[in-house]
Structure formats: structure tokens, C-alpha cells
Design an enzyme around this catalytic site. Structure first.
Site, PDB file in Angstrom:
ATOM      1  N   TYR A 139      -6.807  -0.450  -6.577  1.00  0.00           N
ATOM      2  CA  TYR A 139      -6.179  -1.698  -6.103  1.00  0.00           C
ATOM      3  C   TYR A 139      -5.422  -1.525  -4.793  1.00  0.00           C
ATOM      4  CZ  TYR A 139      -1.945  -0.424  -8.952  1.00  0.00           C
ATOM      5  OH  TYR A 139      -0.845   0.177  -9.521  1.00  0.00           O
ATOM      6  N   GLU A 140      -5.040  -2.696  -4.209  1.00  0.00           N
ATOM      7  CA  GLU A 140      -4.501  -2.775  -2.847  1.00  0.00           C
ATOM      8  C   GLU A 140      -5.471  -2.169  -1.830  1.00  0.00           C
ATOM      9  OE1 GLU A 140      -2.283  -4.667  -2.243  1.00  0.00           O
ATOM     10  OE2 GLU A 140      -1.168  -4.881  -4.100  1.00  0.00           O
ATOM     11  N   GLY A 141      -6.745  -2.428  -2.032  1.00  0.00           N
ATOM     12  CA  GLY A 141      -7.779  -1.890  -1.159  1.00  0.00           C
ATOM     13  C   GLY A 141      -8.278  -0.572  -1.708  1.00  0.00           C
ATOM     14  N   HIS A 150     -10.063   1.971   2.775  1.00  0.00           N
ATOM     15  CA  HIS A 150      -9.060   2.555   3.670  1.00  0.00           C
ATOM     16  C   HIS A 150      -9.665   3.631   4.557  1.00  0.00           C
ATOM     17  CE1 HIS A 150      -5.608   0.371   2.255  1.00  0.00           C
ATOM     18  NE2 HIS A 150      -5.940   0.624   0.999  1.00  0.00           N
ATOM     19  N   ARG A 209       0.819  -1.205   0.000  1.00  0.00           N
ATOM     20  CA  ARG A 209       0.000   0.000   0.000  1.00  0.00           C
ATOM     21  C   ARG A 209       0.857   1.260   0.000  1.00  0.00           C
ATOM     22  NH1 ARG A 209      -4.336  -2.971   3.948  1.00  0.00           N
ATOM     23  NH2 ARG A 209      -5.651  -3.734   2.260  1.00  0.00           N
TER      24      ARG A 209
END
Length: 386
Positions: A225-227, A232, A101
Site C-alpha cells: 500500500y501507498e504505492g 516506487h 509513504r
């Protein structure tokens, strides 16, 4: 190199003689939820070099990032090796993802910096207008260039702070808090700066020849992407405010101590969310408030160190602009935190209840979080409290 095969795995040939795939798969029953997910290592070939039943079924067509192919894969009863403890695959993945992240946050910084560089180079040479001055001499173009550069520099410094703390290992709670903030802030900055850069180039920015349209396309996925950035924001407003007695949030509050006014506004919003049964409706506003509060500290440090910069005057100029804008933005998002929390409490998020929230003439909540009451645009009088 001799003997290497340069094709995608799953076709007739491979990029390398053997590819190891990390796969998150269910090893428990259907009712086990995330506790039934385990992490497995799946090789593309066995020890004798024979292909295992791992195949690519489709290459995805994407908006951007064309140099990085994305595909759908099928693992047809392929042999796999369990990594770690069964049922803790998601925890293992998150260990990797927390580092990733920050890497994605740096992608956002890179997109913002690239867009700024392209726009600066173009507008410094392109002449337009009766006076024949370059585009960067026009006030509106200067504004866009300043905004894009501020986004790139602020984001870079924020990620630098987080990564230094990660390497030192002395304040893990602060790193936990800063990680989603960096990911959210910098990926949003990449998209915004790319859009500003394209606008600064005018019609040429829309052409592929100048490559800034590629930056805009490539930057867009970083917020996904990556959450996703919404995930978040929810993590920040939920888990990171509450877990371990709010240790991560307290570490961030210590970080803000050198900017007392920013700390005061942020702490009040923090209190509002801690009192909320469900912080999700106010999560986006709280994340943006947190980002601006963190950047207040960043730009204060920039300004204090300006004499050591290659162009001190330029850095001071950007720092002043950031400082002038921050209080208004923080107040705006702090008000939204109070608004969203109050609306969610009053209607209980019943189906159709939130449809009425867009009424600009409707009442606003009282300043339960300690914020100043908002004023009517038309009369300047305090807006009625709910």
C-alpha cells in the site's frame, strides 16, 4: 465517553456522530484520464444528523492488520463537496501520500525492530545443545539477529534523515528522492527481519503464541500500500532521474559525496538509465542499488558516532558487517542495471523475447556503464561481451 457510539460507520451505529470521507472520483468524461479525477469530501450524515447514502457493503478478510478493518463502501448519489480545483484530485492526494509513504516506511522499521526484539529476548533465554548455551550463542542465530538489527537500525536512520530534511525544508529535491527509497527499503526490511526473527525462534516462531508470525503477516502489506514498491522503483528510475534536469537525483548524488566509492558506482548506473529509452526493466535493480548506496552513508555515520552509543562495540560490529557487504551488493545490482538495459534494447521487449533471459550460460552485456566485466565462475576468465 458518554454519548459516543463505538461501531463501524455504515452499520446501525457509528464510531463517531459524523465521519468525513475523502473520495477520489471522476468528474470529467471517460477520456479525460487522471485529469478527470477530483477530490471530494463526503460526510456520513447531514447537518441535521440524518444518515446520507453512504454504506459499507463488505468487510474485507485480510492476511494481517486485523486491528485495522478494511471495507468496501458504496456512495449512492451521496452529496459531496469539491476540495481544491476540479481535475487536480490526484495531485492533492499525492500531497498527502508523500507524507504517508514516510509513515509507511516507519511501519517497516517498527516491524523490523519488533521482530528483532522478540527474537533477541527469546534466544537470550532458550538453551539448546550439549553445552547448554543459550540460542544466541550459536553462530547462525547470531548471524540472523545481526542481520535483523542491521535492517531495523539502518532503516530507522534513513527515514530519520528524510524526515529531518522535510522539516528543515532546505533540500526538497533530496526529500523527493529519499521518499520512495525509504518506502521501498524499510518495508522490504520489515518483511526480511520478521522472517529472520521467526527463523531464529525455530518452530516456536511459527506459533501464534510468540507473536512474531503476526509481525510477518502485518509487515507484508507495507510493501503494497501507498504505492507498491515496484511503482516506487519505476518512479525513481524514470521521473526522479529526469524531471527538472535531474535535480532530485543530483541532490542525492551530493548526499552520497561522503562515500566516494558508492557515489561512483551509483553515478555510472544513473548514466546507464539516462541513456535507456525505457528504464522500467532496470528499475528494481536501480532502486536496490540506490538503497544500498544510501545505507553506506548511514553506516559510515553510525561508525563515526559509535563512541556516543550505549554499546559502542555492538554498533561498530554491525557497521563493519554492513560495510563488508555493501560493495558486493552494489556491484551485483549495478551489473543487473546494465544487463536489463542491454536486454531491453536488444530485443525491444517483444512478446516472448524476454523469456530467454534466464539462461545462466548465456552472454552478458559489455560494461557500457563503466563497470568491470564479470568473470566466468568456472574459469575466472572475462565473460564474453555482447
Amino acid at each position: 465517553m458518554e454519548g459516543e457510539k463505538i461501531f463501524i460507520s455504515g452499520g446501525d451505529q457509528d464510531m463517531t456522530p459524523r465521519i468525513l470521507h475523502l473520495v477520489l472520483a471522476r468528474s470529467g468524461d471517460q477520456a479525460s484520464g487522471v485529469r478527470g479525477l477530483s477530490l471530494f469530501l463526503v460526510p456520513s450524515h447531514d447537518d441535521d444528523g440524518n444518515r446520507l447514502p453512504v454504506t459499507i457493503t463488505r468487510i474485507e478478510e485480510k492476511m494481517g492488520l486485523h486491528a485495522s478493518p478494511t471495507c468496501q463502501m458504496t456512495f449512492d448519489a451521496a452529496p459531496a463537496e469539491l476540495l481544491g480545483i476540479e481535475g487536480e484530485g490526484l495531485r492533492a492526494m499525492f500531497t498527502m501520500m508523500n507524507h504517508a509513504r514516510l509513515d509507511v516506511a516507519l511501519q517497516g522499521v517498527a516491524h523490523a525492530a519488533r521482530a528483532t526484539a522478540i527474537a533477541r529476548a527469546y534466544t537470550a533465554t532458550r538453551r539448546q545443545g550439549r553445552d547448554g548455551v543459550t540460542l544466541d550463542a550459536h553462530a547462525d542465530v547470531r548471524r540472523m539477529l545481526d542481520d535483523a538489527e542491521t535492517l531495523a537500525m539502518g532503516g530507522r536512520a534513513l527515514v530519520h534523515l528524510a524526515m529531518v530534511e522535510m522539516e528543515r525544508g532546505e533540500h526538497p529535491d533530496l526529500v523527493d528522492f529519499l521518499t520512495p527509497v525509504c518506502k521501498f527499503t524499510c518495508t522490504e526490511a520489515g518483511v526480511t527481519a520478521a522472517n529472520l526473527g521467526m527463523q531464529a525462534l525455530g518452530g516456536y516462531g511459527y506459533l501464534r503464541e510468540y507473536r512474531i508470525e503476526q509481525t510477518l503477516r502485518d509487515a507484508r502489506v507495507a510493501a503494497i500500500y501507498e504505492g507498491t514498491n515496484g511503482i516506487h522503483a519505476a518512479t525513481l528510475a524514470g521521473r526522479l532521474l529526469r524531471n527538472a534536469g535531474g535535480a532530485a537525483a543530483t541532490a542525492f548524488a551530493r548526499f552520497l559525496a561522503e562515500a566516494p566509492e558508492a557515489l561512483d558506482v551509483w553515478q555510472r548506473a544513473r548514466t546507464v538509465l539516462l541513456e535507456a529509452e525505457d528504464p522500467a526493466p532496470a528499475a528494481d535493480a536501480f532502486m536496490r542499488l540506490t538503497a544500498h548506496a544510501a545505507l553506506v552513508v548511514v553506516w559510515q555515520r553510525f561508525r563515526a558516532a559509535a563512541d556516543h552509543a550505549p554499546d559502542p562495540q555492538r554498533l561498530r560490529h554491525l557497521a563493519k558487517r554492513a560495510a563488508a557487504r555493501a560493495p558486493l551488493l552494489m556491484r551485483h545490482y549495478a551489473d543487473l542495471v546494465v544487463l536489463e538495459r542491454a536486454e531491453a534494447s536488444s530485443c525491444g521487449q517483444r512478446p516472448g523475447c524476454r523469456a530467454a533471459l534466464g539462461n545462466p550460460g548465456g552472454p552478458v552485456p559489455s560494461d557500457r556503464g563503466g563497470f568491470k566485466p564479470r568473470r566466468s565462475v568456472a574459469t575466472g576468465s572475462p565473460a564474453p561481451a555482447r
